[in-house]
Design an enzyme around this catalytic site. Sequence first.
Site, PDB file in Angstrom:
ATOM      1  CG  ASP A  86     -16.940 -16.178  50.266  1.00 36.63           C
ATOM      2  OD1 ASP A  86     -16.493 -15.776  49.357  1.00 36.63           O
ATOM      3  OD2 ASP A  86     -17.003 -15.736  51.341  1.00 36.63           O
TER       4      ASP A  86
ATOM      5  CE1 TYR B 213     -13.152 -13.710  55.641  1.00 35.16           C
ATOM      6  CE2 TYR B 213     -14.017 -15.610  54.601  1.00 35.16           C
ATOM      7  CZ  TYR B 213     -14.002 -14.359  54.757  1.00 35.16           C
ATOM      8  OH  TYR B 213     -15.105 -13.609  54.509  1.00 35.16           O
TER       9      TYR B 213
ATOM     10  CE  LYS C 294     -14.828 -12.729  50.702  1.00 32.95           C
ATOM     11  NZ  LYS C 294     -14.777 -14.212  51.350  1.00 32.95           N
TER      12      LYS C 294
END
Length: 332
Positions: free
Chosen positions: A51, A56, A82
Amino acid sequence: MEKRRIGQTALEVTEVSFGGAAIGGLYRACSREAAMETLQGAWEAGLRYFDTAPFYGFGLSERRFGDFLRYKPRDSYVLSTKVGRLLHPVPEDQVPDHSYVDPLPFALDYDYSYDGIMRSVEFSYARLGLNRIDILFVHDIGVYTHGVEKTKLHFRQFMDGGLKALEELKRAGTISAYGLGVNEVEICLDVMRRAPLDCILLASRYSLLDRSAEAELLPLCRAQRTSLVIGGVFNSGILATGPVQGAHFDYQPASRDVLDRVDAMEKIAGEGGYPLPAAAFQFPLHEPAVATVLTGTAKLANLTRNLELLDIDVPETEYARYRPYTVVQELH
């Protein structure tokens, strides 16, 4: 490693999975070499669900995941990223501080609209350099991140258009599943009362210490066959370090009350003859609605240590002893 199904989809994920915030430089710099070594260690340990997110390292984590996974057989792993934040380039001195060290030179815009989600997916494909994303999570939509008033705007934006984008992407086979990636329970309930979700990545709200998800969210997930991907099993570290000076809970220095609760938990673990982190790591996997537990680190040694916690026997009957010391988070 055992696998569990995501919702009512055909996707199956390993019970332990790898989260990509740390290799994007969360709190401390992570070299490319350390990132690749840790990812390889996760692969060799049998982890097959990975994930990541644009947030990030402002694209850095996605790039590293893509570099690592590009040469793995595509049907041998599951990948999620995401949507909800779009990146745009900025001068080096204008890169915002979101606790990432040495991120890529971008700033962030929140966009949960139809167009925003479609653009986000396109950008993620480009950063990953891969031709398939299995799961999309709508990232940090809710009061925990945005406050009450902005959440109303973002929620309406998502329900009016963003959800349609996810439905179209799934129907077209571009993704296999979608859900929310959040740190709070209430927004999950708000969305699920209006639309079904395949899965929810829930950080820090279904743990040995914080069982905020138990009262309403878990029963709803069971009823709707929505799978949970559980992050933050150590609640920002305190269930791994114990109630030491400087211990963190919920991304902040732990209060005296929380320190006392964890101190009591350590005594229970000591009486049971197992370390508290083992109980914390294994706890969510006893819930049938949980598909996998995420572990995220930028150090191979830390990954190895966490995975060894699975081999320690913690009787399921022990978990009831911790209940008097749990906390339930209120909305901010």
